[in-house]
Design an enzyme around this catalytic site. Structure first.
Site, PDB file in Angstrom:
ATOM      1  N   TYR A 127       0.886  -1.237  -0.161  1.00  0.00           N
ATOM      2  CA  TYR A 127       0.024  -0.060  -0.040  1.00  0.00           C
ATOM      3  C   TYR A 127       0.926   1.200   0.026  1.00  0.00           C
ATOM      4  O   TYR A 127       1.642   1.391   0.949  1.00  0.00           O
ATOM      5  CB  TYR A 127      -1.020   0.117   1.190  1.00  0.00           C
ATOM      6  CG  TYR A 127      -1.980   1.042   1.281  1.00  0.00           C
ATOM      7  CD1 TYR A 127      -3.155   1.234   0.408  1.00  0.00           C
ATOM      8  CD2 TYR A 127      -1.470   2.254   1.871  1.00  0.00           C
ATOM      9  CE1 TYR A 127      -3.640   2.221   0.212  1.00  0.00           C
ATOM     10  CE2 TYR A 127      -2.358   3.529   1.853  1.00  0.00           C
ATOM     11  CZ  TYR A 127      -3.512   3.427   0.760  1.00  0.00           C
ATOM     12  OH  TYR A 127      -4.538   4.696   0.668  1.00  0.00           O
ATOM     13  N   SER A 234       5.437   9.576  13.194  1.00  0.00           N
ATOM     14  CA  SER A 234       6.933   9.353  13.047  1.00  0.00           C
ATOM     15  C   SER A 234       7.549  10.012  14.398  1.00  0.00           C
ATOM     16  O   SER A 234       7.145  10.751  15.099  1.00  0.00           O
ATOM     17  CB  SER A 234       7.506  10.398  11.605  1.00  0.00           C
ATOM     18  OG  SER A 234       6.909   9.794  10.508  1.00  0.00           O
ATOM     19  N   GLN A 256      11.733  15.313  11.049  1.00  0.00           N
ATOM     20  CA  GLN A 256      10.644  14.614  11.511  1.00  0.00           C
ATOM     21  C   GLN A 256       9.466  15.260  11.888  1.00  0.00           C
ATOM     22  O   GLN A 256       8.238  14.703  11.712  1.00  0.00           O
ATOM     23  CB  GLN A 256      11.209  13.712  12.807  1.00  0.00           C
ATOM     24  CG  GLN A 256      12.112  12.575  12.106  1.00  0.00           C
ATOM     25  CD  GLN A 256      11.435  11.824  11.247  1.00  0.00           C
ATOM     26  OE1 GLN A 256      10.473  11.055  11.716  1.00  0.00           O
ATOM     27  NE2 GLN A 256      12.053  11.481   9.917  1.00  0.00           N
ATOM     28  N   HIS A 259       6.526  15.822   9.222  1.00  0.00           N
ATOM     29  CA  HIS A 259       5.880  14.870   8.992  1.00  0.00           C
ATOM     30  C   HIS A 259       4.516  14.942   9.354  1.00  0.00           C
ATOM     31  O   HIS A 259       3.543  14.944   8.349  1.00  0.00           O
ATOM     32  CB  HIS A 259       6.262  13.482   9.485  1.00  0.00           C
ATOM     33  CG  HIS A 259       7.322  12.810   8.746  1.00  0.00           C
ATOM     34  ND1 HIS A 259       6.962  12.250   7.426  1.00  0.00           N
ATOM     35  CD2 HIS A 259       8.513  12.296   8.811  1.00  0.00           C
ATOM     36  CE1 HIS A 259       8.055  11.647   6.810  1.00  0.00           C
ATOM     37  NE2 HIS A 259       9.125  11.656   7.858  1.00  0.00           N
ATOM     38  N   GLU A 323      11.638   5.508  16.895  1.00  0.00           N
ATOM     39  CA  GLU A 323      11.792   4.847  15.455  1.00  0.00           C
ATOM     40  C   GLU A 323      13.136   5.310  15.054  1.00  0.00           C
ATOM     41  O   GLU A 323      13.841   4.322  14.509  1.00  0.00           O
ATOM     42  CB  GLU A 323      10.431   5.586  14.691  1.00  0.00           C
ATOM     43  CG  GLU A 323      10.681   5.106  13.503  1.00  0.00           C
ATOM     44  CD  GLU A 323       9.694   6.049  12.472  1.00  0.00           C
ATOM     45  OE1 GLU A 323       9.253   5.917  11.407  1.00  0.00           O
ATOM     46  OE2 GLU A 323       9.060   7.125  13.137  1.00  0.00           O
ATOM     47  N   HIS A 324      13.609   6.483  14.964  1.00  0.00           N
ATOM     48  CA  HIS A 324      14.971   6.853  14.370  1.00  0.00           C
ATOM     49  C   HIS A 324      15.926   7.341  15.712  1.00  0.00           C
ATOM     50  O   HIS A 324      15.189   8.181  16.409  1.00  0.00           O
ATOM     51  CB  HIS A 324      14.606   8.037  13.446  1.00  0.00           C
ATOM     52  CG  HIS A 324      13.966   7.724  12.367  1.00  0.00           C
ATOM     53  ND1 HIS A 324      12.406   8.214  12.306  1.00  0.00           N
ATOM     54  CD2 HIS A 324      14.092   7.123  11.033  1.00  0.00           C
ATOM     55  CE1 HIS A 324      11.796   7.509  11.197  1.00  0.00           C
ATOM     56  NE2 HIS A 324      12.873   7.230  10.549  1.00  0.00           N
ATOM     57  N   ASP A 357      15.787   7.427   4.964  1.00  0.00           N
ATOM     58  CA  ASP A 357      14.505   7.636   4.506  1.00  0.00           C
ATOM     59  C   ASP A 357      14.514   7.195   2.728  1.00  0.00           C
ATOM     60  O   ASP A 357      13.517   6.984   2.336  1.00  0.00           O
ATOM     61  CB  ASP A 357      13.796   9.183   4.799  1.00  0.00           C
ATOM     62  CG  ASP A 357      13.289   9.170   5.935  1.00  0.00           C
ATOM     63  OD1 ASP A 357      12.804   8.054   6.662  1.00  0.00           O
ATOM     64  OD2 ASP A 357      12.789  10.246   6.357  1.00  0.00           O
ATOM     65  N   GLU A 411       2.798 -35.900  29.310  1.00  0.00           N
ATOM     66  CA  GLU A 411       1.713 -34.986  28.716  1.00  0.00           C
ATOM     67  C   GLU A 411       0.251 -35.729  28.588  1.00  0.00           C
ATOM     68  O   GLU A 411      -0.676 -35.157  28.039  1.00  0.00           O
ATOM     69  CB  GLU A 411       2.113 -34.346  27.632  1.00  0.00           C
ATOM     70  CG  GLU A 411       3.294 -33.490  27.871  1.00  0.00           C
ATOM     71  CD  GLU A 411       3.842 -32.591  26.812  1.00  0.00           C
ATOM     72  OE1 GLU A 411       3.220 -32.635  25.590  1.00  0.00           O
ATOM     73  OE2 GLU A 411       4.685 -31.518  26.999  1.00  0.00           O
ATOM     74  N   HIS A 416       0.722 -39.670  20.577  1.00  0.00           N
ATOM     75  CA  HIS A 416       1.972 -39.198  20.219  1.00  0.00           C
ATOM     76  C   HIS A 416       3.009 -40.324  20.632  1.00  0.00           C
ATOM     77  O   HIS A 416       3.793 -40.972  19.786  1.00  0.00           O
ATOM     78  CB  HIS A 416       2.347 -38.305  21.131  1.00  0.00           C
ATOM     79  CG  HIS A 416       1.878 -36.998  20.252  1.00  0.00           C
ATOM     80  ND1 HIS A 416       0.391 -36.511  20.457  1.00  0.00           N
ATOM     81  CD2 HIS A 416       2.606 -35.666  20.121  1.00  0.00           C
ATOM     82  CE1 HIS A 416       0.246 -35.522  19.982  1.00  0.00           C
ATOM     83  NE2 HIS A 416       1.556 -34.923  19.945  1.00  0.00           N
TER      84      HIS A 416
END
Length: 443
Positions: A127, A234, A256, A259, A323-324, A357, A411, A416
């Protein structure tokens, strides 16, 4: 943008200071998106065209972009733009190719071999948001790893009209399924499929609150699609000592802040003079920014923090998990082993966040809002899946059987246990038969 002294605050005040701006989705967005998703699932292409006309105020002649349109878009771009996009493509491809993993094969004990193999996700959806400016960089960050991973089907959706730069980069990445749809309706189309849009296994890419909510909804539906990661506003955090350039720091913070109003930027420094000079530089640089109004809104929830030491800066940064993360200190490389939570790190005076970026080679799709504690930057692995393989010889099973039988009994899983013992019994019968044949032959 306020300046605070960290040590002057109580623990509660310190915690409050690092709170991110609230993400206000609201019940109305959730309900609107749910209606859109349901409409697309029920009416398919017809709903896509109507919703595109409603939200984007345009009704495309065709949902799918033709090869002729891509060719025409390429011809309209300047050579300078093509060269820039090609350089970015090469750097991103180089870094992501290096992330390829080799098959893993280990003999865990005699006769027991375990392997790990990687396969591309079969179909992925990308997207690409619309808006006032095209985002070909996002196509690169999503399309390049999808191409290198070897995803068999790559679907790209973007609101119409799709910018020439986006179509050109899609061509560079080998993407041919491009659709004139955006918003939550595009997410729904990729998650569930329509007559025109193929259903995909995983959806990647940023977007507004409606797109983010649509991704959340389809990922919570077992009939929907997986998504890359949670999204948020951001953010950037800068750690600086007395050697840092205040003009560089101000430029990085503003890159930033522009943004969006919900972005957050933070400076951590043990030098009060650096904080003061950065504050002055921000005001000067704001005067020449076209998006100054947006940046000013973001600066309202941003802070310059004066600490006691660089070690304290590191501790605060690890707690915040930006984030950065930009490190402008005398020896920035020395800090890397101490940094635990960050989407992407930029070292030294000559590594502005902008290069990540666009074109350094790393991926700019990063976890935000504190998700760096558990999520990583997007990479080749996100477009792939791992499978394990095991192969045992008869002797290998005999050696391992007592362990498996004991654990299965503990178990309470008798089937099994039986899947092992039935084989051991068969082996024992074969060994008895073989011994009898040997005795008969010798007799």
């Amino acid at each position: 943008m306020k300046t605070v002294v960290w040590q002057s605050l109580s623990e509660n005040q310190q915690e409050s200071l690092l709170q991110r701006p609230a993400i206000t989705e609201g019940a109305n967005i959730t309900a609107i998106v749910a209606d859109v998703v349901a409409d697309v699932r029920q009416r398919g292409d017809e709903a896509l065209l109507e919703l595109t006309e409603k939200f984007d105020r345009v009704r495309p002649d065709s949902i799918r972009v033709s090869e002729q349109e891509v060719t025409a878009a390429t011809s309209r771009l300047s050579d300078n733009m093509k060269q820039a996009l090609q350089q970015a493509y090469q750097n991103i491809a180089t870094f992501h190719k290096a992330q390829k993993t080799k098959p893993l094969r280990v003999e865990t004990q005699p006769g027991v071999v375990c392997e790990q193999v990687t396969r591309p996700i079969n179909s992925v959806g990308l997207y690409i948001p619309g808006g006032s400016a095209p985002l070909p960089s996002t196509v690169l960050m999503l399309g390049v790893p999808a191409q290198i991973a070897g995803c068999r089907q790559v679907v790209l959706c973007s609101p119409p009209p799709i910018a020439d730069e986006i179509l050109y980069v899609a061509q560079l990445c080998g993407i041919t399924e491009i659709y004139n749809i955006g918003g939550s309706q595009a997410i729904a189309a990729m998650a569930y499929g329509t007559k025109s849009v193929a259903r995909v296994d995983k959806i990647f890419g940023p977007g507004n609150a409606f797109v983010t909510e649509a991704k959340r909804q389809v990922s919570n539906d077992f009939r929907g699609a997986a998504i890359d990661m949670p999204a948020g506003p951001s953010e950037v955090l800068v750690i600086a000592d007395k050697t840092a350039d205040p003009d560089f720091i101000a430029a990085d913070l503003l890159s930033q802040a522009e943004h969006g109003p919900d972005s957050q930027v933070i400076l951590l420094t043990p030098e009060p003079s650096i904080a003061d000079r950065v504050a002055d530089a921000i005001q000067l640089q704001l005067k020449v920014l076209p998006r100054a109004d947006i940046a000013r809104q973001a600066l309202g929830s941003s802070i310059l923090i004066v600490t006691e030491t660089i070690s304290q800066c590191i501790s605060i940064s690890n707690h915040y998990g930006p984030e950065h993360l930009i490190v402008q200190t005398r020896e920035p490389r020395e800090l890397v082993p101490l940094l635990d939570n960050a989407g992407s790190i930029f070292l030294g005076d000559w590594s502005p966040e902008s290069v990540g970026d666009y074109a350094s080679g790393t991926n700019h799709v990063l976890p935000t809002y504190g998700y760096t504690r558990t999520y990583s930057s997007l990479g080749l692995a996100d477009f792939s899946k791992r499978m394990t393989v095991q192969e045992l010889t008869a002797d290998g099973l005999k050696i391992l059987a007592p362990t498996v039988v004991t654990m299965a009994e503990a178990e309470g899983l008798d089937a099994h246990k039986r899947a092992v013992t039935i084989r051991i019994e068969k082996l024992q019968q074969q060994e008895i038969l073989k011994a009898q044949q040997v005795e008969e032959k010798e007799a």
